[in-house]
Scaffold this motif. Structure first.
Motif, PDB file in Angstrom:
ATOM      1  N   HIS A   1       3.154   5.389   2.192  1.00  9.00           N
ATOM      2  CA  HIS A   1       3.953   4.555   1.319  1.00  9.00           C
ATOM      3  C   HIS A   1       3.648   3.071   1.565  1.00  9.00           C
ATOM      4  O   HIS A   1       3.521   2.276   0.649  1.00  9.00           O
ATOM      5  CB  HIS A   1       5.425   4.854   1.582  1.00  9.00           C
ATOM      6  N   PHE A   2       3.494   2.735   2.837  1.00 11.68           N
ATOM      7  CA  PHE A   2       3.225   1.351   3.223  1.00 11.68           C
ATOM      8  C   PHE A   2       1.916   0.860   2.609  1.00 11.68           C
ATOM      9  O   PHE A   2       1.866  -0.158   1.917  1.00 11.68           O
ATOM     10  CB  PHE A   2       3.184   1.269   4.756  1.00 11.68           C
ATOM     11  N   PHE A   3       0.846   1.631   2.818  1.00  9.38           N
ATOM     12  CA  PHE A   3      -0.451   1.198   2.301  1.00  9.38           C
ATOM     13  C   PHE A   3      -0.507   1.339   0.778  1.00  9.38           C
ATOM     14  O   PHE A   3      -1.138   0.530   0.098  1.00  9.38           O
ATOM     15  CB  PHE A   3      -1.593   1.972   2.971  1.00  9.38           C
TER      16      PHE A   3
ATOM     17  N   ILE B   1       7.246  -4.116  -3.358  1.00  9.80           N
ATOM     18  CA  ILE B   1       8.032  -3.767  -2.165  1.00  9.80           C
ATOM     19  C   ILE B   1       9.473  -3.500  -2.562  1.00  9.80           C
ATOM     20  O   ILE B   1      10.097  -2.547  -2.090  1.00  9.80           O
ATOM     21  CB  ILE B   1       7.957  -4.899  -1.113  1.00  9.80           C
TER      22      ILE B   1
ATOM     23  N   THR C   1       1.971   0.872  -1.240  1.00 16.86           N
ATOM     24  CA  THR C   1       2.664  -0.288  -1.789  1.00 16.86           C
ATOM     25  C   THR C   1       1.752  -1.507  -1.765  1.00 16.86           C
ATOM     26  O   THR C   1       1.712  -2.284  -2.718  1.00 16.86           O
ATOM     27  CB  THR C   1       3.936  -0.579  -0.978  1.00 16.86           C
ATOM     28  N   ALA C   2       1.003  -1.651  -0.667  1.00 19.39           N
ATOM     29  CA  ALA C   2       0.094  -2.791  -0.570  1.00 19.39           C
ATOM     30  C   ALA C   2      -0.917  -2.754  -1.707  1.00 19.39           C
ATOM     31  O   ALA C   2      -1.166  -3.760  -2.380  1.00 19.39           O
ATOM     32  CB  ALA C   2      -0.614  -2.784   0.779  1.00 19.39           C
TER      33      ALA C   2
ATOM     34  N   TRP D   1       5.545   7.807   5.434  1.00 20.12           N
ATOM     35  CA  TRP D   1       5.961   6.400   5.537  1.00 20.12           C
ATOM     36  C   TRP D   1       4.753   5.474   5.531  1.00 20.12           C
ATOM     37  O   TRP D   1       4.716   4.470   4.823  1.00 20.12           O
ATOM     38  CB  TRP D   1       6.795   6.199   6.810  1.00 20.12           C
ATOM     39  N   TRP D   2       3.742   5.844   6.315  1.00 21.75           N
ATOM     40  CA  TRP D   2       2.529   5.006   6.360  1.00 21.75           C
ATOM     41  C   TRP D   2       1.810   5.011   5.017  1.00 21.75           C
ATOM     42  O   TRP D   2       1.309   3.979   4.564  1.00 21.75           O
ATOM     43  CB  TRP D   2       1.588   5.473   7.475  1.00 21.75           C
TER      44      TRP D   2
END
Lengths: 566, 417
Positions: A252-254, A527, A256-257, A249-250
């Motif tokens: 994916h978060f970074f 996003i 995506t950024a 998840w993390w």
């Protein structure tokens, strides 16, 4: 291949060297698939550079078969030192000697004139496994890591001793991590419950994404047959899965950024030229996309000149341009030259457009819209006639291909380059507008043309320069796009809407607005995409922009000046 | 209002056509008019011009060998080439023009499914004949259309069978967002479920035409393939393949750790696509240029020779595209050519150019083409050989698997059992 040639480990002048060589020769000449695979498997452990080179060449269809005077078939590969036409001496796989003609001179072969030894995907897979096992001892840490990951997924206990012996001498941290992962992955199918649980726990500590599927499968098995698995194992499994999923998840978060930032840079690079011609000058330039295409085709031309030449038709007359014939590092440099060349070629086209059409229409914006749209159609047809309706192929230089991974997040070199380039040209444009006398004049003319003219600024010349600058930036954008998208006659059309969208959203006449609009759209798009898919994601972004412009018709930042208000 | 006047117009056209007695038979000089309905401008031009070229070549081939023997006379083919300009409504208009004004005996044309759907009512209304040569999603059968194209069970299903046999367990279905990928993937999903692949291991993703940003999708595929034994089934169309495969290679994905099988990339596409990034990835078609048959060798050689002097019945047809040297043959081109020969044989059998008679005679027609013998079935589709090929750096395919005599079945419910 150059990497493979380094595989041979030092020392250990094996007695079996010749055996391995003849094994490989046999494997190449055999026609029987399964027997070939069996032979290739036996090559594991050979520490002979020639065997490794032969295998690697076989895998990429660069191994050929030579029939000697006595009818014996011997595989050979071409010397690593080939000339520019791809001609090289043949190296026999049995003894590493060159193939010689009757006079004892080495025979020169042309790669494209030879028929490579047959392979198929199963054979190549077997070759890759064997090479991977070679590669565990490779001097290149990257190759060692890839090989270990691949082998670990096979969960083959036979590989365990190779992993463990390597683990003791491995200096590179990344490879050590991959090795411990591979060991743990192989051990989770061990029949011993203690080893299994320990392996699961260590995978959880490593947050191994590669292991997630295997752990989930194991959990399924454990729920189906609880008797075979202890409660500790089951608990360890659950914990490991949760931990790895959180890590994903993390990531994916970074990720995506980063991807949002890179898309934002693409949009920004494309829109920056328009931010000047439309934003500052107020010219609705529908040919902006085609000026980008001029830059992209310039890149294609420069690539041809650096490489092996190219052929196109100029108003029906075929033109052939001879290339310099560079390859490797020399050819890779073409892109730097292409960036500069595309700036100037696009600036020239922009200059011609301004002198020929736009300067008569400064006071009639709607007519300039129609005129530039006409110009865009003319340019598109010109590309078609010159370079053909098909897309042309622009090959990325090697330093823009590939990627590196940090904590399971992928950073592609071309994306990093695009981000860097966006920062560079935005900063450059900012300096030009605020720190040079040309910039001062541009701003003066844009804010109040009549006043600037009164104090002695040659507004006609400034208009010309500004438009050429905006066009040049568009040309550089085109060169940049050639590295990530297609170069074809319709390249411009695919960006023109996005460009206007960014400039209008950011606020006409405002560079900061353009930058923030590009970032906003890029990140929002990335996003939304994984949730809603690429199509719906794009629609939502577009609807969002429309609603935003209803609320703030002048965009994010509103610039007020007499020149723009009038 | 507009519709009303349009329908009035079509009605009067129909009346005129009926009054003319639908004279499909040839005119005085013993020629028969044949329509070519392919986009020569717009987005689809890049693919469809090749089909126009191969059709004209085939007409010339037939004319040179004595034309079509009907009612004791040798009829020469007189092509009528129109340009529907990648504009779907224009396809219907041009089709009507071919049938009503030019009174062609048969039409060869269309690439996209939407263009075929656009002309279908026209051919049914005027009882014309259309040969359709490009792989499509099926679920359609018109008595006026003959589909030499690959149906889903002649391309997608064999490809998936091959992947399953290779031990692949996870399938990423990636396509452009339009009717062919969506229908194909719907069928494939059902098929994979029948084969015991759980729904969680099948991902279905679409991107718009002209999409260039494949970062997110490639990152997702990378994660999808992390556990091994995954593959990508791609129905991405045309030039979106370039950014996709660029990103794919950059992410370190290869044909060894996650192979891609594409249904829309043939030899002809490699004229504008760098083959280097696709080496080892798979294609599945009923024809490859690399097939080693005498018929194929002759086809490739004669087509190349014809391109240098492109004439049909003395009329010069300038070949579009800058370089006539780099030309190749591909499956849609082969199927276009096969269609012309099947039609010729059927006309000779029926001894007429009347569409109804020719259509009846077409059923059961056999032709030994470059990729082996084909047979026209009663369901207007072919029995054909299916090949799986691996991309080589030269933009050619190396054939690694052959399925012989696969009978096309347009309706998926018949093979999803």
């Amino acid at each position: 291949m150059t990497a493979i040639t380094l595989v041979a480990t030092t020392g250990r002048a094996a007695d079996g060297t010749n055996d391995y060589r003849s094994l490989l020769s046999q494997a190449v000449i055999l026609e029987d698939g399964p027997a070939q695979i069996e032979l290739i498997k036996q090559l594991v452990g050979a520490s002979d550079e020639l065997v490794a080179r032969g295998l690697a060449a076989w895998r990429v269809n660069e191994l050929y078969v030579y029939t000697s005077a006595d009818g014996a078939k011997i595989p050979f590969l071409l010397d690593a030192q080939q000339d520019s036409e791809g001609k090289g001496r043949g190296v026999l796989l049995t003894d590493g000697q060159f193939i010689k003609d009757n006079h004892g001179e080495p025979v020169i072969f042309l790669a494209s004139g030879l028929t490579p030894a047959d392979t198929n995907s199963k054979l190549r897979k077997a070759i890759k496994t064997t090479l991977d096992l070679f590669a565990i001892a490779s001097p290149m840490p990257n190759m060692r890591r890839d090989a270990v990951i691949k082998l670990g997924q096979e969960q083959n206990p036979e590989y365990l001793p190779y992993f463990q012996s390597r683990l003791q001498i491995e200096p590179n941290a990344q490879v050590i991590a991959a090795l411990s992962e591979a060991v743990a992955l192989t051990q989770i199918v061990s029949p011993d419950d203690k080893i299994r649980t320990a392996a699961i726990n260590s995978l959880a500590r490593m947050q191994s994404i590669n292991a997630l599927d295997f752990l989930k499968q194991l959990e399924k098995k454990a729920t189906l047959a609880p008797a075979k698995y202890s409660p500790q194992t089951a608990r360890a499994l659950r914990d490991a899965i949760v931990r790895i999923e959180t890590h994903i998840w993390w990531g994916h978060f970074f990720g995506t950024a980063f991807r949002g930032l890179s898309l934002a840079s693409v949009l920004l690079i494309a829109a920056l030229g328009l931010a000047i011609t439309f934003g500052l000058m107020g010219v609705i330039n529908m040919a902006h996309g085609e000026i980008m295409a001029v830059g992209a085709y310039t890149t294609y031309l420069v690539q041809g000149v650096f490489g092996s030449g190219l052929l196109f038709s100029l108003f029906g007359h075929p033109v052939s341009v001879k290339g310099v014939g560079l390859s490797g590092g020399g050819l890779d440099c073409y892109f730097i030259v292409a960036l500069a060349a595309s700036f100037f070629s696009a600036a020239l086209v922009g200059l011609a457009l301004e002198r020929g059409v736009i300067r008569f229409l400064y006071k009639r914006p709607l007519e300039s819209l129609l005129a530039t749209w006409g110009v865009s159609l003319v340019l598109q047809q010109l590309f078609r006639h010159t370079f053909g309706a098909a897309n042309v192929s622009v090959v990325s230089p090697s330093w823009l291909s590939g990627s590196f991974v940090v904590s399971d997040i992928l950073f592609a070199y071309n994306r990093i380059f695009v981000i860097g380039f966006a920062v560079f040209i935005v900063f450059g444009t900012y300096l030009l507008l605020t720190r040079t006398s040309l910039g001062l004049q541009i701003r003066a003319v844009m804010q109040n043309r009549a006043m600037a003219s009164c104090v002695g600024v040659r507004t006609d010349r400034v208009n010309m320069m500004t438009f050429a600058l905006g066009s040049g930036l568009a040309g550089m954008a085109g060169a940049c796009m050639s590295q990530i998208a297609n170069v074809g006659p319709s390249l411009g059309q695919s960006y023109i809407v996005d460009c206007f969208m960014i400039v209008v959203l950011g606020g006409v006449g405002n560079l900061v607005g353009t930058v923030s609009a590009a970032c906003g759209v890029g990140v929002t798009n990335q996003i939304l995409e994984p949730w809603l898919g690429a199509v719906l994601g794009k629609i939502i972004v577009l609807v969002g922009i429309i609603l935003f412009l209803q609320w703030r018709p002048n965009g994010i930042f509103v610039t007020r000046s007499r020149g723009l208000d009038s | 209002m507009k519709n009303k006047s349009l329908s009035l117009l079509t009605q009067s056209c129909r009346a005129a056509a009926l009054a003319a007695g639908l004279a499909f038979t040839a005119n005085a000089a013993d020629t028969v008019k044949v329509g070519v309905l392919h986009s020569l401008s717009g987005t689809m031009a890049i693919s469809e011009t090749s089909l126009k070229d191969v059709l004209l070549f085939t007409f010339d081939e037939i004319n040179k060998s004595g034309g079509i023997k009907v009612t004791g006379k040798n009829y020469m083919i007189d092509p009528v080439v129109v340009d529907p300009a990648s504009n779907w409504p224009l396809f219907a208009e041009k089709a009507e023009q071919l049938l009503v004004k030019d009174k062609v005996a048969v039409t060869f044309g269309c690439w996209t499914s939407v263009s075929r759907k656009s002309v279908l009512p026209v051919y049914e209304r005027y009882n014309g004949l259309l040969f359709y040569p490009v792989q499509y999603e099926g679920e359609e059968l018109s008595k006026n259309i003959f589909y030499t194209a690959e149906a889903v069970n002649q391309q997608a299903i064999p490809a998936v069978d091959y992947m399953l046999a290779e031990g692949k367990k996870k399938f990423y279905l990636l396509g452009s967002d339009y009717v062919y990928p969506r229908t194909t993937n719907k069928i494939l999903k059902q098929y994979l479920k029948l084969k015991g692949i759980p729904e969680t291991d099948i991902v279905e993703i679409y991107t718009p035409f002209g999409h260039t940003d494949y970062q997110t999708i490639v990152a997702a595929i990378k994660q999808f393939a992390a556990g091994g034994s995954a593959c990508v089934i791609s129905t991405l169309n045309g030039d979106t393949n370039v950014p996709f495969f660029k990103e794919y290679a950059n992410a370190g994905l290869t044909s060894e750790n996650c192979p891609v099988v594409s249904f829309s990339i043939s030899e002809d596409e490699f004229r504008g696509l760098p083959a280097k990034q696709l080496v080892g990835q798979l294609g599945c078609w009923t024809y490859f240029m690399s097939l080693k048959t005498p018929e194929n060798a002759a086809f490739v050689k004669n087509f190349d020779a014809w391109l240098k002097d492109p004439q049909v019945a003395g009329v010069d047809y300038k070949v579009t595209g800058v370089d006539p040297k780099g030309r190749v043959t591909c499956s849609p081109m082969n199927l276009s050519r096969i269609g012309v020969y099947l039609w010729k044989q059927a006309c000779e059998k029926a001894d007429s150019f009347e569409p109804d008679k020719v259509a009846a005679a077409l059923i059961g027609q056999k032709f030994k083409g470059p990729a082996g013998e084909v047979t026209m079935q009663a369901n207007h589709h072919l029995v054909n050989n299916v090949y799986i090929g691996e991309t080589l750096a030269s933009g050619q395919f190396k054939i690694i698997k052959t399925f012989t005599g696969v009978a096309a079945e347009p309706f998926s419910e018949k093979f999803l059992k």
